[in-house]
Scaffold this active site. Structure first.
Site, PDB file in Angstrom:
ATOM      1  N   HIS A 199       0.805  -1.218   0.000  1.00 35.67           N
ATOM      2  CA  HIS A 199       0.000   0.000   0.000  1.00 35.67           C
ATOM      3  C   HIS A 199       0.842   1.273   0.000  1.00 35.67           C
ATOM      4  O   HIS A 199       0.399   2.318  -0.463  1.00 35.67           O
ATOM      5  CB  HIS A 199      -1.008  -0.025   1.148  1.00 35.67           C
ATOM      6  CG  HIS A 199      -2.140  -0.957   0.852  1.00 35.67           C
ATOM      7  ND1 HIS A 199      -2.186  -2.248   1.327  1.00 35.67           N
ATOM      8  CD2 HIS A 199      -3.225  -0.807   0.040  1.00 35.67           C
ATOM      9  CE1 HIS A 199      -3.270  -2.844   0.852  1.00 35.67           C
ATOM     10  NE2 HIS A 199      -3.916  -2.006   0.074  1.00 35.67           N
ATOM     11  N   ARG A 306     -10.641   3.656  -1.552  1.00 32.51           N
ATOM     12  CA  ARG A 306     -10.025   2.985  -0.393  1.00 32.51           C
ATOM     13  C   ARG A 306     -10.281   3.831   0.858  1.00 32.51           C
ATOM     14  O   ARG A 306      -9.473   4.687   1.216  1.00 32.51           O
ATOM     15  CB  ARG A 306      -8.524   2.819  -0.620  1.00 32.51           C
ATOM     16  CG  ARG A 306      -8.130   1.785  -1.652  1.00 32.51           C
ATOM     17  CD  ARG A 306      -6.620   1.602  -1.680  1.00 32.51           C
ATOM     18  NE  ARG A 306      -6.201   0.434  -2.410  1.00 32.51           N
ATOM     19  CZ  ARG A 306      -5.717   0.457  -3.662  1.00 32.51           C
ATOM     20  NH1 ARG A 306      -5.617   1.581  -4.320  1.00 32.51           N
ATOM     21  NH2 ARG A 306      -5.334  -0.670  -4.236  1.00 32.51           N
ATOM     22  N   ARG A 342     -15.407   1.275  -1.092  1.00 31.32           N
ATOM     23  CA  ARG A 342     -15.071  -0.001  -0.473  1.00 31.32           C
ATOM     24  C   ARG A 342     -15.108   0.169   1.048  1.00 31.32           C
ATOM     25  O   ARG A 342     -14.532   1.114   1.584  1.00 31.32           O
ATOM     26  CB  ARG A 342     -13.660  -0.436  -0.885  1.00 31.32           C
ATOM     27  CG  ARG A 342     -13.241  -1.689  -0.126  1.00 31.32           C
ATOM     28  CD  ARG A 342     -11.918  -2.215  -0.586  1.00 31.32           C
ATOM     29  NE  ARG A 342     -10.803  -1.450  -0.077  1.00 31.32           N
ATOM     30  CZ  ARG A 342      -9.542  -1.717  -0.388  1.00 31.32           C
ATOM     31  NH1 ARG A 342      -9.259  -2.682  -1.226  1.00 31.32           N
ATOM     32  NH2 ARG A 342      -8.559  -1.008   0.111  1.00 31.32           N
ATOM     33  N   GLU A 441     -10.665 -11.202  -4.203  1.00 32.19           N
ATOM     34  CA  GLU A 441      -9.225 -11.059  -3.966  1.00 32.19           C
ATOM     35  C   GLU A 441      -8.676 -12.191  -3.095  1.00 32.19           C
ATOM     36  O   GLU A 441      -7.516 -12.171  -2.697  1.00 32.19           O
ATOM     37  CB  GLU A 441      -8.904  -9.683  -3.371  1.00 32.19           C
ATOM     38  CG  GLU A 441      -9.745  -9.277  -2.183  1.00 32.19           C
ATOM     39  CD  GLU A 441      -9.431  -7.866  -1.691  1.00 32.19           C
ATOM     40  OE1 GLU A 441      -8.483  -7.242  -2.176  1.00 32.19           O
ATOM     41  OE2 GLU A 441     -10.141  -7.403  -0.792  1.00 32.19           O
ATOM     42  N   ASN A 464      -4.083  -7.444  -6.530  1.00 41.63           N
ATOM     43  CA  ASN A 464      -2.921  -7.342  -5.624  1.00 41.63           C
ATOM     44  C   ASN A 464      -2.988  -8.442  -4.574  1.00 41.63           C
ATOM     45  O   ASN A 464      -2.017  -9.136  -4.307  1.00 41.63           O
ATOM     46  CB  ASN A 464      -2.904  -5.988  -4.913  1.00 41.63           C
ATOM     47  CG  ASN A 464      -2.919  -4.831  -5.883  1.00 41.63           C
ATOM     48  OD1 ASN A 464      -2.524  -4.992  -7.018  1.00 41.63           O
ATOM     49  ND2 ASN A 464      -3.386  -3.667  -5.445  1.00 41.63           N
ATOM     50  N   ASP A 465      -4.164  -8.579  -3.977  1.00 42.55           N
ATOM     51  CA  ASP A 465      -4.311  -9.616  -2.966  1.00 42.55           C
ATOM     52  C   ASP A 465      -4.538 -10.979  -3.587  1.00 42.55           C
ATOM     53  O   ASP A 465      -4.081 -11.986  -3.056  1.00 42.55           O
ATOM     54  CB  ASP A 465      -5.479  -9.269  -2.023  1.00 42.55           C
ATOM     55  CG  ASP A 465      -5.030  -8.283  -0.967  1.00 42.55           C
ATOM     56  OD1 ASP A 465      -3.951  -8.491  -0.387  1.00 42.55           O
ATOM     57  OD2 ASP A 465      -5.740  -7.287  -0.741  1.00 42.55           O
ATOM     58  N   ARG A 475       2.858  -9.603  -0.625  1.00 41.97           N
ATOM     59  CA  ARG A 475       2.942  -8.536  -1.623  1.00 41.97           C
ATOM     60  C   ARG A 475       3.875  -7.405  -1.197  1.00 41.97           C
ATOM     61  O   ARG A 475       4.304  -6.598  -2.018  1.00 41.97           O
ATOM     62  CB  ARG A 475       1.536  -7.977  -1.937  1.00 41.97           C
ATOM     63  CG  ARG A 475       0.870  -7.322  -0.758  1.00 41.97           C
ATOM     64  CD  ARG A 475      -0.612  -7.052  -1.004  1.00 41.97           C
ATOM     65  NE  ARG A 475      -0.875  -5.692  -1.455  1.00 41.97           N
ATOM     66  CZ  ARG A 475      -2.091  -5.173  -1.585  1.00 41.97           C
ATOM     67  NH1 ARG A 475      -3.169  -5.917  -1.321  1.00 41.97           N
ATOM     68  NH2 ARG A 475      -2.258  -3.950  -1.985  1.00 41.97           N
ATOM     69  N   CYS A 512      -9.527  -3.855 -10.129  1.00 38.18           N
ATOM     70  CA  CYS A 512      -9.041  -2.629  -9.498  1.00 38.18           C
ATOM     71  C   CYS A 512      -7.659  -2.797  -8.871  1.00 38.18           C
ATOM     72  O   CYS A 512      -7.150  -1.895  -8.229  1.00 38.18           O
ATOM     73  CB  CYS A 512     -10.038  -2.123  -8.455  1.00 38.18           C
ATOM     74  SG  CYS A 512     -10.323  -3.305  -7.135  1.00 38.18           S
TER      75      CYS A 512
HETATM   76  C1  PEP Z   1      -6.278  -5.482  -4.409  1.00 39.08           C
HETATM   77  O1  PEP Z   1      -6.056  -6.257  -3.486  1.00 39.08           O
HETATM   78  O2  PEP Z   1      -5.967  -5.699  -5.588  1.00 39.08           O
HETATM   79  C2  PEP Z   1      -6.949  -4.194  -4.143  1.00 39.08           C
HETATM   80  C3  PEP Z   1      -7.319  -3.409  -5.114  1.00 39.08           C
HETATM   81  O3  PEP Z   1      -7.095  -3.824  -2.843  1.00 39.08           O
HETATM   82  P1  PEP Z   1      -5.872  -3.293  -1.969  1.00 39.08           P
HETATM   83  O4  PEP Z   1      -4.695  -3.062  -2.874  1.00 39.08           O
HETATM   84  O5  PEP Z   1      -6.303  -2.044  -1.298  1.00 39.08           O
HETATM   85  O6  PEP Z   1      -5.632  -4.423  -1.013  1.00 39.08           O
HETATM   86 MG    MG Z   2      -6.950  -5.939  -1.588  1.00 34.57          MG
END
Ligand code: PEP
Ligand code: MG
Length: 593
Positions: A199, A306, A342, A441, A464-465, A475, A512
């Site tokens: 993040h 977010r 979200r 995710e 991402n997750d 990550r 996303c």
């Molecule tokens: C993700 O996990 O891809 C996502 C968009 O949420 P975040 O990056 O805030 O965990």
């Molecule tokens: Mg995520």
């Protein structure tokens, strides 16, 4: 740190936020330690001592690793500077004093250690011998590393007093630290640790601050006031560049500005393939300052708001009214375009000082996101009320993060139902039909996408997750970066499965995660049938250019072929070759990562 080299050196890390920054280095960690005093119970003393000993062991092995790396890459003489670091960690007097004082003063390990350390630093600084005096920075450096292990994310930096434009160098920068860089004199930042989709990196992109993370030992190899060039696209850092290198990068900066300028022509063109497949390009939103970029790059809505960043860097939790006003403002600004809010995604690498939660061994697998909200229902309900009230003022949708299956979705929806009923009872207006979706995710969600699709209005794939949990790769851990493969067959299959389930149920799918902002990967997503993409605003034009240059039919064929390959690397190689063949200038414009 004693190393003072004026020679040009090149460091390689992980590209985190695009752009080029050039300026003097400021080692953030060379500030004083700010460690709050915390009292402990008698029976907690052994735990604190064990924590301290563990932190010392971790720091030692960290330094030994760096020492070995420098010895092979630079030479054993340079590596010797770390002997001083190791000596500090082996200093029995220091260790024993900390242990004794934890027992007698009944205060936390980090507090006692920071107190002992300050005294040591003072002693070194007051010694007349210049060489020994310089060792004080080694002691401080070691201290910060031990504190990092003891305190993890909760330690925060202070950016308030920066007077000149600087490139920040730190061992680590937490997401909340990154948020507090907004409007400060920070041109770019570099960290020893961290991954591309952590993040902190995401926030750097939102702030438009070029960043390179995962540099491993930048804090040891860069000194305050060294001149540095940060190339956030390539993950390269040049310390004390020659005049020639400086001039090369100055020219490159101008070229990138020209590319961005040329991309502005795309503002009024739709994100449509030459054979007529139209997708939506939306923005991820974390900080209010991003609204300028959202307008500039003509985002067709906010695909991921977010909200947790609204809760950060403050001493209390935001009230319902405050949240309502914030969500309403964005909904009104974006109207008639959608704003997908979200619900709170705390935990993992995001924490609040206002919410002291128990430390977990594996926070990404712990009480994170929807799980935390289902535990802390009052916080959740407050947010739901605020979102519902904002839904009366624009095109607001809402989604839950980290849903693992229909059980959690139903639990969350049960709470939502109760909140709606109370608002109705009170005559408070909200959109009765506000779309409610889930983020896909967690692999379990992708595997149950057919079941989830029956109960929601849309899916948003958080790659991402999804990548992190599918491949069991942290990550935010730079050491695992080579295993973080968006093109891994398991990831692509889960995405395909999710999209099919959604389309079978007649609902739309957005992506996303950061995968949506990588032109090559976005073409695979396009070919897999994704309906909309949400990303940091500055990436929108490069993705629009990609969408407008590749035929949907070709993208589908490429996606089909990619799904038959065995590794992420094979997918990268295939896509690069195929895109160059079909669209010779596909890679010519990319200023973004
Ligand atoms: C993700 O996990 O891809 C996502 C968009 O949420 P975040 O990056 O805030 O965990
Ligand atoms: Mg995520």
């Amino acid at each position: 740190m004693a190393k003072k080299s004026r020679q040009e050196i090149v460091l390689k890390g992980i590209p985190a936020a695009p752009g080029i920054a050039m300026g003097p280095a400021f080692l953030l960690d060379r500030q004083d330690f700010i460690v709050p005093e915390r009292l402990i119970l008698d029976e907690e003393a052994p735990i604190e001592i064990a924590r301290f000993e563990e932190a010392v062991i971790h720091t030692k092995s960290e330094i030994e690793d760096i020492r070995a790396k420098i010895a092979t890459e630079v030479g054993s003489t340079d590596a010797q500077i770390f002997d001083a670091h190791l000596l500090v960690l082996e200093d029995c007097m220091l260790i024993e004093e900390v242990i004794r004082r934890i027992k007698t003063e009944k205060k936390s390990a980090e507090y006692i250690f920071s107190e002992v350390l300050k005294r040591y630093i003072e002693i070194f600084e007051n010694i007349q011998d210049e060489y020994i005096k310089e060792r004080s920075s080694d002691v401080a450096d070691i201290g910060r590393r031990v504190l990092k292990h003891l305190m993890g994310e909760s330690r925060t930096h202070d950016f308030e007093n920066l007077a000149v434009d600087l490139v920040i160098i730190a061992h680590d920068i937490s997401p909340s630290d990154a948020v507090s860089m907004y409007n400060k004199k920070i041109m770019g930042f570099l960290t020893d640790i961290g991954g591309r989709t952590a993040h902190t990196a995401i926030i750097a992109k939102s702030l438009g601050v070029p960043a390179v993370v995962g540099l491993k030992d930048a804090t040891l190899r860069i000194s305050n006031q060294d001149f540095v060039i940060v190339d956030g696209r390539k993950g390269v850092v040049i310390v004390n560049p020659t005049d020639e290198t400086r001039s090369l990068y100055s020219k490159e900066k101008v070229r990138l500005a020209e590319v961005d300028g040329a991309n502005l022509n795309l503002k009024d063109s739709p994100a449509e393939t030459p054979d007529g497949r139209r997708v939506n390009l939306m923005a991820n939103f974390e900080l209010y300052s991003e609204l300028t970029g959202i307008k500039k790059y003509a985002a067709e809505g906010i695909g991921l708001y977010r909200t947790e960043f609204f809760y950060m860097n403050r001493l209390d939790l935001p009230s319902e009214e405050e949240q309502y006003q914030a969500y309403r403002k964005i909904a009104e600004e974006m109207k008639p375009n959608p704003v997908i809010i979200r619900t709170l995604d705390l935990g993992g690498d995001k924490f609040l000082s206002s919410l002291q939660l128990p430390k977990e061994m594996m926070p990404f697998l712990g009480s994170r996101a929807i799980r935390l909200c289902l535990e802390e229902q009052e916080i959740f309900k407050t947010q739901l009320r605020a979102i519902l009230r904002a839904s009366a003022h624009g095109n607001v949708g809402m989604m839950y993060p980290m849903i693992a299956g229909p059980g959690e979705l139903r639990a969350a929806n049960g709470i939502l139902k109760g909140v709606k009923q109370r608002l109705r009872d009170k005559g408070v207006s909200f959109n009765e039909n506000m779309p409610v979706g889930v983020m896909i995710e967690v692999p379990a969600a992708a595997m149950t996408a057919d079941l989830l699709a029956k109960e929601v209005s849309f899916f948003s794939i958080g790659t991402n997750d999804l990548i992190q949990y599918t491949l069991a790769v942290d990550r935010a851990n730079e050491k695992m970066a080579q295993f973080y493969e968006p093109g891994h067959p398991a990831v692509l299959r889960l995405i395909r499965r999710t999209i099919s389930a959604a389309h079978d149920a007649g609902i739309k799918v957005s992506v996303c995660g950061e995968m949506a902002s990588d032109p090559t990967l976005a073409v695979i997503l396009l070919g897999l049938g994704v309906d909309s993409f949400s990303m940091s605003p500055a990436s929108i034009f490069s993705i629009k250019r990609a969408m407008r240059s590749v035929r949907y039919q070709d993208a589908q064929e490429m996606a089909r072929h990619a799904l038959r390959l065995s590794t992420g690397q094979e997918v990268d190689e295939f896509m690069n070759a195929e895109l160059k063949r079909l669209v010779p200038d596909f890679y010519a414009y990319g200023s973004q990562i």
